[in-house]
Write an enzyme that holds these catalytic residues in place. Sequence first.
Site, short mmCIF file in Angstrom:
data_model
loop_
_atom_site.label_atom_id
_atom_site.label_comp_id
_atom_site.label_asym_id
_atom_site.label_seq_id
_atom_site.Cartn_x
_atom_site.Cartn_y
_atom_site.Cartn_z
N SER A 81 -2.52 -4.44 -14.19
CA SER A 81 -1.85 -4.95 -12.99
C SER A 81 -0.51 -5.63 -13.21
CB SER A 81 -2.77 -5.93 -12.24
OG SER A 81 -3.75 -5.23 -11.54
N LYS A 135 2.63 -15.27 -8.70
CA LYS A 135 1.72 -14.41 -7.94
C LYS A 135 0.81 -15.29 -7.09
CE LYS A 135 -1.57 -10.58 -8.81
NZ LYS A 135 -2.15 -9.71 -9.86
N SER A 152 -1.71 -4.75 -9.39
CA SER A 152 -1.80 -5.61 -8.23
C SER A 152 -0.67 -6.64 -8.14
CB SER A 152 -3.14 -6.37 -8.23
OG SER A 152 -3.24 -7.23 -9.35
#
Lengths: 470, 95
Positions: free
Chosen positions: A159, A60, A135
């Site tokens: 997330s 990420k 997210s």
Amino acid sequence: MATMLEMMKSNVEKNVSEALKKAQDVQGKLNAVVTFVDPTEQLENYNKNGLMAGVPIVLKDNVCTKGIETTASSGILQGYVPIYNAHIVDRLQAEGAIVIAKSSMDELAMGGTNKTAYTGPVHNPYDLDRISGGSSGGSAALVAAGVVPFAIGSDTGDSVRKPASFCGICGVKPTYGRISRYGIIPYSSSLDHVGYFTRSVRDAAVALEVLAGRDDRDMTSSFEPVPHYLDQVKGNLKGKKLAILKNVVDVIENKEILDCFNKVVEEVKKQGAEVKEVELNEDLMKAMLPTYYLIANCEATANHSNLDGIRFGLQKEAKSCEDVMIASRTEGFGSLIKKRFVIGSYGLFEENQDKLFRKAQKVRRLIVEELKNALDGLDGILAPASGTVAPKIEDQNQDDLSDSYLVAENHMVLGNFSGYPSATIPMGEVGGLPIGLNITCHPFDEGNMFDILRGIELITGLEDKIKEVL
Amino acid sequence: MKDEAYFKQLAHQLMFELSDEEAADIKKEFETLNKQLELLENVNTEGVEEMVYPFETPTSFLREDCVENVVSVEDALKNVHKSRARHVLVPKVVK
């Protein structure tokens, strides 16, 4: 593409090269990558005997990578190239993993849609008109599409676990402190966890052994010893004591999701697990979202005061230092981030702290005590991860005050309030779209959590499910 | 009820500006937030301690007094837009 464990037995250079090519090929459809990483140098030096030897992985974009741009999908961090690796990058590479890309996310990890990335929304492999969830949506989409068998995410509210549900893969948020957060761009320090995605529970067990452990550079990381988790993953549900979280099941309106969940639970019972119902205090459940919102935004506004346009990232020219900061932050932050900072700052005003921020911290304690009591005598608590399939990209949020939104769409924040380990695995499909099952267990009991999830995975048969998008 | 100007001023203190549209959006968000906060107020927290971290385990320790994890000046300046004489260069502060 195969699971991580299967892939390690085959040609590494071919696997990595194919993964990178596939990531590039699907980019036009998924928009899940922020930065592609050249793996050549890593392939020359990787640990061939490591637990993740030669496995292509994705990080990420809030994970700091030395010499590789790291933006957290925010305009304010455009051009920022870290001078150090996050602890987990060093751990993964020490065990032979090969990084091929940095993935898109909601800006600064604040959001649940992946629509706020400055590079645009990420698309769900199952339906390109739908969100991947957020997210950590880029990582989730890339694992689901079979680009890589493993990707790092981060989880402050849900997330990792919500995108895992929307994309039909495993999403793990371990115990708070289990994985060091050194080098992860923070959002809300008391709620932030490193998490990750895989397509199999056994892979998830291996990955945690790689990632977990004390790191002196993150003072909240735990001294608890790290076991060989895979040894505990037998998938035998006999004698496991589980409960269904009634508050969530009661407010989900999608009958097909409930039917699927109930069918899986019936099979779990047939395999010899004891399954009862638990119900948490309703007022506390409805207070979860505002509690989360206040704590997360108050902590975020303080954490991100260092994004000033002076030392790194975007800088706008202006006549004074103050004007440089104002111009850089005005252009660098998206509207949603600004909104969250304003709310967080409001909650931290001296005159508001007692009735807002501190009140939320007190309610958090009550919620955690309620969860702890409910888990007493149990191995884990089960619930559908979400009351919906992945929404369409153009859809707005549900009614922000409805029970189905307040409870069913936010219950996984229990794992962040408490720090208890929690994970989502696929349980089926509704209308061709994946839906997930969530479990929450006792702190540092991940081995048992993986064992239960493996039992459920054997029931659903949804190990290593890939949705091709080409 | 707070108006758009209030939120613009608050944002300015946070070192960014809001457009008219952003300020209006925050005003609307506060209406929802205030209703959600009523749910928070419904919870009796008398005598309850704030929960700052999930666990009560200590997170600070004395360590050996030795130098470690040092960032060099060169590294620290790598992401700076302008530097001079090993310092970050910013617009003149004293006029």
